[in-house]
Design a protein around this motif. Sequence first.
Motif, PDB file in Angstrom:
ATOM      1  N   ASP A   1       0.823  -1.214   0.000  1.00  0.00           N
ATOM      2  CA  ASP A   1       0.000   0.000   0.000  1.00  0.00           C
ATOM      3  C   ASP A   1       0.854   1.259   0.000  1.00  0.00           C
ATOM      4  OD1 ASP A   1      -2.285  -1.514  -0.034  1.00  0.00           O
ATOM      5  OD2 ASP A   1      -2.714  -1.305   2.102  1.00  0.00           O
ATOM      6  N   THR A   2       1.915   1.261   0.798  1.00  0.00           N
ATOM      7  CA  THR A   2       2.781   2.439   0.880  1.00  0.00           C
ATOM      8  C   THR A   2       3.420   2.739  -0.468  1.00  0.00           C
ATOM      9  OG1 THR A   2       3.269   1.977   3.201  1.00  0.00           O
ATOM     10  CG2 THR A   2       4.780   3.442   2.037  1.00  0.00           C
ATOM     11  N   ILE A   3       3.924   1.707  -1.121  1.00  0.00           N
ATOM     12  CA  ILE A   3       4.583   1.885  -2.418  1.00  0.00           C
ATOM     13  C   ILE A   3       3.577   2.301  -3.481  1.00  0.00           C
ATOM     14  CG2 ILE A   3       5.793   0.653  -4.263  1.00  0.00           C
ATOM     15  CD1 ILE A   3       7.079  -1.047  -1.974  1.00  0.00           C
ATOM     16  N   THR A   4       2.427   1.657  -3.492  1.00  0.00           N
ATOM     17  CA  THR A   4       1.399   1.982  -4.486  1.00  0.00           C
ATOM     18  C   THR A   4       0.903   3.414  -4.321  1.00  0.00           C
ATOM     19  OG1 THR A   4       0.688  -0.333  -4.530  1.00  0.00           O
ATOM     20  CG2 THR A   4      -0.832   1.295  -5.433  1.00  0.00           C
ATOM     21  N   ASP A   5       0.681   3.833  -3.087  1.00  0.00           N
ATOM     22  CA  ASP A   5       0.204   5.195  -2.835  1.00  0.00           C
ATOM     23  C   ASP A   5       1.209   6.237  -3.314  1.00  0.00           C
ATOM     24  OD1 ASP A   5      -2.102   4.211  -1.738  1.00  0.00           O
ATOM     25  OD2 ASP A   5      -1.493   4.501   0.354  1.00  0.00           O
ATOM     26  N   GLU A   6       2.491   5.964  -3.117  1.00  0.00           N
ATOM     27  CA  GLU A   6       3.523   6.916  -3.543  1.00  0.00           C
ATOM     28  C   GLU A   6       3.574   7.020  -5.071  1.00  0.00           C
ATOM     29  OE1 GLU A   6       6.389   9.811  -2.958  1.00  0.00           O
ATOM     30  OE2 GLU A   6       5.141   8.783  -1.456  1.00  0.00           O
ATOM     31  N   ILE A   7       3.438   5.895  -5.748  1.00  0.00           N
ATOM     32  CA  ILE A   7       3.418   5.911  -7.214  1.00  0.00           C
ATOM     33  C   ILE A   7       2.198   6.675  -7.711  1.00  0.00           C
ATOM     34  CG2 ILE A   7       3.211   4.478  -9.288  1.00  0.00           C
ATOM     35  CD1 ILE A   7       4.743   2.292  -7.703  1.00  0.00           C
ATOM     36  N   ARG A   8       1.047   6.418  -7.120  1.00  0.00           N
ATOM     37  CA  ARG A   8      -0.183   7.125  -7.517  1.00  0.00           C
ATOM     38  C   ARG A   8      -0.022   8.625  -7.372  1.00  0.00           C
ATOM     39  NH1 ARG A   8      -5.290   4.632  -4.514  1.00  0.00           N
ATOM     40  NH2 ARG A   8      -6.316   6.278  -5.727  1.00  0.00           N
ATOM     41  N   LYS A   9       0.588   9.038  -6.273  1.00  0.00           N
ATOM     42  CA  LYS A   9       0.743  10.470  -6.007  1.00  0.00           C
ATOM     43  C   LYS A   9       1.741  11.105  -6.973  1.00  0.00           C
ATOM     44  CE  LYS A   9       3.307  11.879  -2.610  1.00  0.00           C
ATOM     45  NZ  LYS A   9       3.855  12.142  -1.257  1.00  0.00           N
TER      46      LYS A   9
END
Length: 217
Positions: A182-190
């Motif tokens: 989740d942390t990695i995915t959220d950073e990519i999305r942002k």
Amino acid sequence: MNLEIYCAIVNEGLGNKVLKILKEQGVNGATIFKGKGTVHDKISTFFALDDVRKEIVISGCDEETGDKAFLEVCNRLKLDKPKRGICFSITLEAIIGSNFYDSSRKINVKEEDNMENKLIVVIVERGNGEAVVDAALKAGATGATIVNARGSGIHETQKVFNIEIEPEKEIVLLLVESENTDTITDEIRKELRIDEPGRGIIFILDVHKTFGLYKGE
């Protein structure tokens, strides 16, 4: 019968050797893609990849045959050593369009809990792959593989001299620990503004098994 999709990521020039081993072990079909490996210099990576050219070998087959074949690949190519590569598998519900498997067969899909690893797949316009990797590393990922591709979609065309063309795409593969997904995915999305139309897409897959996984200190 359980079906798996198997993926081997190896150094450039070893893809054909992987195919030869697979054929010897009874795996009759596979595809090779070209890619580039990237890894943070100071962190050991699940992929055990640095900034070199890679070949990605993908094959779908039954679990018993695939496990035996890809273990043989890992043993012969010494993928348990650093910077050699990795193999992993993902459970499939069906293989359609293959000469080797009847898609009408009944398939047993196993429910797996507590998967240790996830595969994050990010598809973006060409040139943005490195930005995906940077965002992922910032969030704690340890490595990635970038593959060139082409895509088409309602928001995916550009106009050059008033002619619509399909832009080149990059696919970024990230093998991560489940707890960091989740942390990695959220950073990519942002960072990539993935939620905006035409900016890209992310999907996440459970990794059933890993073979030759190097975990450095």
